[in-house]
Design a protein around this motif. Structure first.
Motif, PDB file in Angstrom:
ATOM      1  N   ARG A  54       5.401   7.951 -11.515  1.00 45.58           N
ATOM      2  CA  ARG A  54       4.777   6.875 -10.716  1.00 45.58           C
ATOM      3  C   ARG A  54       5.305   5.502 -11.136  1.00 45.58           C
ATOM      4  O   ARG A  54       5.626   4.656 -10.300  1.00 45.58           O
ATOM      5  CB  ARG A  54       3.248   6.935 -10.855  1.00 45.58           C
ATOM      6  CG  ARG A  54       2.536   6.009  -9.894  1.00 45.58           C
ATOM      7  CD  ARG A  54       1.026   6.178  -9.932  1.00 45.58           C
ATOM      8  NE  ARG A  54       0.388   5.260  -9.015  1.00 45.58           N
ATOM      9  CZ  ARG A  54       0.030   5.552  -7.759  1.00 45.58           C
ATOM     10  NH1 ARG A  54       0.222   6.760  -7.279  1.00 45.58           N
ATOM     11  NH2 ARG A  54      -0.525   4.648  -6.976  1.00 45.58           N
ATOM     12  N   SER A  68      -2.664   0.297  -7.893  1.00 44.93           N
ATOM     13  CA  SER A  68      -3.535  -0.200  -8.971  1.00 44.93           C
ATOM     14  C   SER A  68      -2.899  -1.405  -9.679  1.00 44.93           C
ATOM     15  O   SER A  68      -1.721  -1.718  -9.459  1.00 44.93           O
ATOM     16  CB  SER A  68      -3.740   0.916  -9.995  1.00 44.93           C
ATOM     17  OG  SER A  68      -2.487   1.214 -10.593  1.00 44.93           O
ATOM     18  N   ASP A  94       0.089  13.203  -1.925  1.00 41.23           N
ATOM     19  CA  ASP A  94      -0.939  12.582  -2.764  1.00 41.23           C
ATOM     20  C   ASP A  94      -0.508  11.170  -3.175  1.00 41.23           C
ATOM     21  O   ASP A  94       0.228  10.992  -4.143  1.00 41.23           O
ATOM     22  CB  ASP A  94      -1.191  13.454  -4.005  1.00 41.23           C
ATOM     23  CG  ASP A  94      -2.241  12.849  -4.920  1.00 41.23           C
ATOM     24  OD1 ASP A  94      -2.919  11.890  -4.496  1.00 41.23           O
ATOM     25  OD2 ASP A  94      -2.382  13.334  -6.062  1.00 41.23           O
ATOM     26  N   ALA A  95      -1.027  10.172  -2.444  1.00 48.26           N
ATOM     27  CA  ALA A  95      -0.629   8.785  -2.716  1.00 48.26           C
ATOM     28  C   ALA A  95      -1.128   8.319  -4.084  1.00 48.26           C
ATOM     29  O   ALA A  95      -0.638   7.331  -4.619  1.00 48.26           O
ATOM     30  CB  ALA A  95      -1.176   7.883  -1.620  1.00 48.26           C
ATOM     31  N   ARG A  96      -2.116   9.006  -4.628  1.00 48.34           N
ATOM     32  CA  ARG A  96      -2.657   8.591  -5.945  1.00 48.34           C
ATOM     33  C   ARG A  96      -2.075   9.422  -7.080  1.00 48.34           C
ATOM     34  O   ARG A  96      -2.607   9.393  -8.201  1.00 48.34           O
ATOM     35  CB  ARG A  96      -4.175   8.714  -5.949  1.00 48.34           C
ATOM     36  CG  ARG A  96      -4.806   7.781  -4.946  1.00 48.34           C
ATOM     37  CD  ARG A  96      -6.303   7.817  -5.057  1.00 48.34           C
ATOM     38  NE  ARG A  96      -6.891   7.037  -3.987  1.00 48.34           N
ATOM     39  CZ  ARG A  96      -7.994   6.330  -4.103  1.00 48.34           C
ATOM     40  NH1 ARG A  96      -8.647   6.322  -5.234  1.00 48.34           N
ATOM     41  NH2 ARG A  96      -8.465   5.653  -3.091  1.00 48.34           N
ATOM     42  N   MET A 100      -4.092  -0.814  -0.703  1.00 50.28           N
ATOM     43  CA  MET A 100      -4.621   0.543  -0.737  1.00 50.28           C
ATOM     44  C   MET A 100      -3.836   1.483  -1.661  1.00 50.28           C
ATOM     45  O   MET A 100      -2.589   1.579  -1.544  1.00 50.28           O
ATOM     46  CB  MET A 100      -4.545   1.086   0.692  1.00 50.28           C
ATOM     47  CG  MET A 100      -5.674   1.960   1.087  1.00 50.28           C
ATOM     48  SD  MET A 100      -5.374   2.500   2.768  1.00 50.28           S
ATOM     49  CE  MET A 100      -6.373   1.382   3.642  1.00 50.28           C
ATOM     50  N   ASN A 101      -4.521   2.146  -2.561  1.00 49.78           N
ATOM     51  CA  ASN A 101      -3.955   3.141  -3.495  1.00 49.78           C
ATOM     52  C   ASN A 101      -2.962   2.562  -4.503  1.00 49.78           C
ATOM     53  O   ASN A 101      -2.227   3.307  -5.158  1.00 49.78           O
ATOM     54  CB  ASN A 101      -3.274   4.303  -2.744  1.00 49.78           C
ATOM     55  CG  ASN A 101      -4.250   5.073  -1.889  1.00 49.78           C
ATOM     56  OD1 ASN A 101      -5.398   5.239  -2.269  1.00 49.78           O
ATOM     57  ND2 ASN A 101      -3.799   5.513  -0.729  1.00 49.78           N
ATOM     58  N   ARG A 136       0.840  -1.202   0.000  1.00 51.71           N
ATOM     59  CA  ARG A 136       0.000   0.000   0.000  1.00 51.71           C
ATOM     60  C   ARG A 136       0.873   1.249   0.000  1.00 51.71           C
ATOM     61  O   ARG A 136       1.998   1.223   0.497  1.00 51.71           O
ATOM     62  CB  ARG A 136      -0.974   0.005   1.166  1.00 51.71           C
ATOM     63  CG  ARG A 136      -0.362  -0.109   2.549  1.00 51.71           C
ATOM     64  CD  ARG A 136      -1.394   0.076   3.651  1.00 51.71           C
ATOM     65  NE  ARG A 136      -2.493  -0.882   3.631  1.00 51.71           N
ATOM     66  CZ  ARG A 136      -3.457  -0.930   4.540  1.00 51.71           C
ATOM     67  NH1 ARG A 136      -3.460  -0.068   5.551  1.00 51.71           N
ATOM     68  NH2 ARG A 136      -4.418  -1.812   4.474  1.00 51.71           N
ATOM     69  N   VAL A 154       0.556   5.072   1.271  1.00 54.32           N
ATOM     70  CA  VAL A 154      -0.328   5.865   2.127  1.00 54.32           C
ATOM     71  C   VAL A 154       0.444   7.075   2.629  1.00 54.32           C
ATOM     72  O   VAL A 154       1.643   6.987   2.913  1.00 54.32           O
ATOM     73  CB  VAL A 154      -0.815   5.000   3.327  1.00 54.32           C
ATOM     74  CG1 VAL A 154      -1.572   5.833   4.336  1.00 54.32           C
ATOM     75  CG2 VAL A 154      -1.679   3.847   2.846  1.00 54.32           C
ATOM     76  N   GLN A 167      -0.498  10.875 -10.206  1.00 53.27           N
ATOM     77  CA  GLN A 167      -0.494  10.147 -11.481  1.00 53.27           C
ATOM     78  C   GLN A 167       0.565  10.640 -12.461  1.00 53.27           C
ATOM     79  O   GLN A 167       0.436  10.431 -13.665  1.00 53.27           O
ATOM     80  CB  GLN A 167      -1.883  10.226 -12.140  1.00 53.27           C
ATOM     81  CG  GLN A 167      -2.947   9.407 -11.440  1.00 53.27           C
ATOM     82  CD  GLN A 167      -2.589   7.935 -11.307  1.00 53.27           C
ATOM     83  OE1 GLN A 167      -1.940   7.359 -12.182  1.00 53.27           O
ATOM     84  NE2 GLN A 167      -2.980   7.324 -10.199  1.00 53.27           N
TER      85      GLN A 167
END
Ligand code: NAD
Length: 376
Positions: free
Chosen positions: A100, A127, A92-94, A124-125, A44, A46, A96
């Motif tokens: 990344r 993909s 920002d863990a997501r 978590m987070n 994950r 986070v 883009q």
């Protein structure tokens, strides 16, 4: 504070810290046990408050994976990994950006360096794309897309397992032992929660649902005739069963007094904010299906992939067995007047220790007995 003094450190085999200056990677991989097999557990990313919080999380989760894999009857140990987002992602863990992919490739190299003692997956987070970037650098990752030889999305299997486990609970908690006509409050209508609602609707249960996305809850009203509750209020609604399928620590010192159900059975990890609440639930006459037992469908789904295989039929049968596993734990808890989560921990630990003591503990592929330099 050192790793060994951390209160979540409980005889973990090893804890590895990785950094990569070029990508800004800071990651921790915790291996709790490899007695039953290579340590499988997701990764994950986070936005932790600090590295102590990240360490605490990974230690707790790795041990949970050992127990989850042990009770699911898998020949897999338990491990987990966390990535702290690089500073320039600004929490920002997501994030883009094009960097990344590089970060997850660097993480893949870290996993590879452990030579197969740890096998990663999404959490978590993280993909499927992130996982595929890891896979460019390591052989030890699961959760790939079906098109790339993986077992695909584990969520439907998790939902199926929760449904079977819920049936086992109903059989013990209610006189007629059925779900038909029972009211089930489902918190979170995501990949798991939605499919669970489909099963429950088909079985004739009445649904009360909540999601922080109002349109999702509205859709459940249309499709299942569900009653919609406020996201903050779902824990306290009057129902037969509460099914947490959104986030952890839903059962805590504040919420426990609000519960008006006979059963708690859902997919969320770490549903109890602290283990001792299991005993509190028992005293209140609420039957709790231990989270890592009832939500093991997802890890069962990736287990063949960890061996480089694809076998959906084996997975289906194994997930069905979760009904028996949950039932056995409840029966033992009722017989011995102990909380279900304590019984589950003990059973899982027993399987691991029995294997260790039998001398048949898993050996990493590279482990060789060293040549004796001195004779005794
Ligand atoms: P998801 O992200 O697809 O769905 C979560 C849903 O919960 C979303 O619809 C979100 O809007 C909603 N939500 C978030 N916070 C909420 C709140 N406070 N109140 C109500 N709704 C809220 O996740 P998922 O894959 O369905 O997993 C659900 C839970 O089960 C997670 O805790 C996950 O860690 C756990 N779990 C999932 C799997 C799996 O295979 N997907 C396996 C084991 C455990």
């Amino acid at each position: 504070m050192s790793v060994f003094d951390n209160e979540s450190f409980r005889h973990h085999e090893s804890v590895h810290f990785f950094s990569d200056e070029a990508t800004g990677l800071q990651a921790i991989i915790a291996i709790h046990s490899t007695v039953l097999g290579p340590a499988l557990g997701g990764c994950r990313i986070v936005n932790y408050a600090d590295s102590h919080e990240a360490l605490d999380d990974v230690l707790r989760l790795a041990r949970g994976m050992s127990f989850k894999n042990a009770l699911a009857g898998l020949d897999l140990g338990g491990g987990k990994s966390v990535i702290i987002p690089p500073k320039h992602w600004q929490g920002d863990a997501r994030h883009q950006g094009s960097d990344r992919a590089a970060l997850f490739r660097a993480f893949g190299r870290a996993v590879q360096a452990l030579g197969g003692r740890y096998i990663s997956a999404e959490d978590m987070n993280v993909s499927v794309e992130d996982v595929e970037n890891m896979a460019l650098e390591t052989d030890y990752v699961t959760g790939l897309d079906v098109a790339h030889g993986g077992m695909g999305d584990p969520s439907p299997l998790t939902a199926d397992g929760v449904f079977y486990g819920m049936r086992a609970c109903a059989r013990r908690a209610f006189k007629d032992g059925v779900l038909q006509g029972r009211t089930v409050a489902v918190q979170g209508l995501g990949k798991v929660g939605w499919r669970l609602c489909e099963h429950l609707h088909e079985a004739g249960a009445k649904l009360i649902v909540a999601d922080i996305v109002p349109e999702t809850a509205e859709r459940a009203k249309q499709e299942f005739g569900a009653e919609v509750a406020d996201a903050d209020a779902i824990v306290g609604v009057k129902a037969d069963i509460f099914s947490p399928c959104a986030r952890g620590a839903v059962i805590n010192d504040d919420s426990i007094g609000q519960l008006q159900v006979k059963v708690i059975a859902g997919s969320a990890n770490n549903q109890l904010s602290r283990d001792a609440l299991g005993e509190e639930l028992m005293k209140r006459g609420i039957l709790y299906a231990p989270d890592y037992v009832i939500n093991a469908g997802g890890v069962i789904n990736v287990a063949p992939e960890a061996k480089g295989e694809v076998n959906h039929e084996w997975v289906r049968k194994k997930v069905e067995k979760l009904e028996d596993t949950v039932g056995e734990i409840i029966d033992e808890a009722l017989r011995s007047h102990r909380p279900t989560n304590a019984v589950a921990d003990e059973k899982a630990m027993r399987r691991i220790l029995d294997r260790r003591d039998s001398g048949r503990a898993w050996q990493p592929p590279f482990a060789k007995t060293p040549k004796l330099r001195h004779s005794a």
